[in-house]
Design an enzyme around this catalytic site. Structure first.
Site, PDB file in Angstrom:
ATOM      1  N   ASN A  77       0.848  -1.199   0.000  1.00  0.00           N
ATOM      2  CA  ASN A  77       0.000   0.000   0.000  1.00  0.00           C
ATOM      3  C   ASN A  77       0.878   1.242   0.000  1.00  0.00           C
ATOM      4  O   ASN A  77       2.100   1.154   0.020  1.00  0.00           O
ATOM      5  CB  ASN A  77      -0.960  -0.029   1.198  1.00  0.00           C
ATOM      6  CG  ASN A  77      -0.210  -0.077   2.511  1.00  0.00           C
ATOM      7  OD1 ASN A  77       0.482   0.856   2.878  1.00  0.00           O
ATOM      8  ND2 ASN A  77      -0.324  -1.207   3.216  1.00  0.00           N
ATOM      9  N   ARG A  78       0.249   2.394   0.005  1.00  0.00           N
ATOM     10  CA  ARG A  78       0.995   3.640  -0.213  1.00  0.00           C
ATOM     11  C   ARG A  78       1.542   4.275   1.060  1.00  0.00           C
ATOM     12  O   ARG A  78       2.001   5.411   1.034  1.00  0.00           O
ATOM     13  CB  ARG A  78       0.098   4.667  -0.901  1.00  0.00           C
ATOM     14  CG  ARG A  78      -0.285   4.303  -2.310  1.00  0.00           C
ATOM     15  CD  ARG A  78      -1.111   5.438  -2.887  1.00  0.00           C
ATOM     16  NE  ARG A  78      -1.728   5.095  -4.135  1.00  0.00           N
ATOM     17  CZ  ARG A  78      -1.122   5.168  -5.316  1.00  0.00           C
ATOM     18  NH1 ARG A  78       0.137   5.559  -5.375  1.00  0.00           N
ATOM     19  NH2 ARG A  78      -1.758   4.849  -6.408  1.00  0.00           N
TER      20      ARG A  78
END
Ligand code: FMN
Length: 407
Positions: free
Chosen positions: A212-213
């Site tokens: 994920n970011r």
């Protein structure tokens, strides 16, 4: 007042804020605690307070005009900064913050800060809109990145009669920050804090991951703030491009299962666990041994995912009584509502809610607009540098652990 100031040379830079008068009493307390206090006033500050008042409480004439310094053999404009064990600028106006952020050197407060050998602290004080203006926030972030300690202003009634953020930090907060900067033990001395940070990465095959970011900036800032408060910190970090803060023990993990194991291993003896990592809810049901090949003409590849264990629940179940557990809730939409549910469902002490769709709070940004959600209610914060959010959070943890309040 604090012990670490005894015998220390402290320059107190006072600038042109209505809060300048508060520093007369603070200078008196510092002097009584055994510090040698040299007050430096900007020209504007002298419109608010009489230099004589500071002389009366410190026994030392304040300085203001760098061209009028007696005993100015070579470098009077920098002598005070060089000689000081710490420089505290309080109250720091928006004007002075801008000046310091850009390295201007046109008054004695600015040259003293530029020449300082020891720690520099600034305590902003101004109207809420001035404080929250993009310019001031950028200046404060720039100063914090340079290692200057920013003592955040408090919320409350301002000189204008408005209620909002921007009031000079309390004398206790100023004293505690000065104490820490001078090597005092800090409010979390003797405490152990575990912090998780960054994303997890769940392998699909030897070269690909589901991730994920999350940048890890928030968790790293919390680890740094807890260290600054004197805690022994273990940082459990997913793969990020950040330097581990000096003095912080780091355990590197990739998957959610590894993260869970690392946190549970660090849990015994922990006084607080701050779970800022963005942990994958699902992982691939199996990891291919070889690289998954592209099927010619296949067009689709179905992945089967299985749920990861809930690490927060596992930590809450395994903690000893009194260990505080803080979660983070990054949401798109009603972050506070989601945080309230998370607080109840998982039995947490505090959830830091963050709407990642609001401007300035996106994944990877250096700022966040969060709300602290606890059983006592929710407290929204303005858009702040992550370092300041971290300091506020660590401040709350310190107060709760000392028994002086709740999270
Ligand atoms: C009555 C009054 C109160 C002020 N209070 C503040 C304040 O609390 N914070 C601030 O940033 N500026 C405040 N200002 C504006 C500053 O005094 C002004 O920006 C000044 O140039 C600051 O200079 P200095 O940073 O060199 O002291 C105030 C001005 C007036 C007239």
């Amino acid at each position: 007042m604090i012990a670490a100031v005894r015998g220390k040379r402290i320059v107190l830079g006072v600038t042109g804020s209505i809060a300048a008068y508060k520093m007369i009493d603070f200078a008196r307390k510092l002097t009584q605690a055994g510090a040698q206090v040299q007050v430096v006033l900007t020209e504007s500050a002298t419109r608010f307070v009489q230099p004589l008042a500071f002389q009366a409480v410190t026994g030392v004439p304040p300085a203001s005009d760098m061209f009028a310094l007696e005993d100015d053999r070579v470098a009077g404009h920098v002598a005070m900064g060089r000689a000081a064990d710490a420089v505290l600028v309080a109250p720091a106006t928006a004007q002075t913050l801008a000046k310091l952020a850009h390295g201007f050197a046109d008054d004695l407060v600015a040259t003293t800060v530029l020449a300082a050998r020891g720690p520099v602290l600034v305590a902003p004080a101004m109207e809420t809109r001035m404080w929250l203006s993009a310019a001031t926030q950028e200046n404060v972030a720039r100063l914090a990145q340079r290692g200057i300690v920013v003592i955040p202003p408090e919320s409350g009634e301002l000189a204008s009669g408005e209620i909002g953020e921007g009031r000079l930090a309390s004398p206790d907060a100023l004293a505690a920050a000065l104490d820490r900067a001078l090597g005092g033990p800090g409010p979390l001395a003797g405490r152990r804090v575990v912090v998780t940070a960054g994303p997890t990465a769940e392998p699909l095959d030897p070269v690909r991951v589901l991730t994920n970011r999350s940048s890890g900036k928030m968790g790293y800032a919390v680890a740094e703030a807890a260290r600054d408060a004197g805690a022994e910190v273990t940082l459990v970090s997913g793969p990020v491009a950040l330097a581990v803060p000096a003095g912080v023990a780091c355990v590197r993990i990739e998957t959610a299962l590894q993260l869970r194991d690392a946190v549970l291993a660090a849990l015994p003896g922990a006084d607080a666990v701050v779970m800022a990592a963005a942990v994958a809810d699902y992982r691939p049901a199996e990891t291919a041994e070889g690289k998954i090949k592209k099927e010619r003409g296949g067009g689709e590849l179905a992945l089967r995912l299985v749920e990861n264990p809930d690490v927060l629940r596992a930590v809450v179940a395994a903690r000893k009584p009194g260990t505080l557990v803080v979660g983070f809730k990054a949401e798109t939409g009603d972050a506070v509502g989601a945080a309230e549910r998370m607080l109840r469902d998982k039995g947490l002490d505090l959830v830091v809610a963050n709407d990642v769709t609001s401007a300035g709070s996106e994944f990877g940004s250096d700022t966040d607009e969060v709300a602290f959600v606890s059983a006592a209610g929710s407290e929204r914060q303005p858009l702040l540098p992550k370092r300041e959010v971290a300091r506020l959070l660590v401040g709350r943890i310190s107060v709760a652990l000392s028994g002086r309040g709740t999270l």
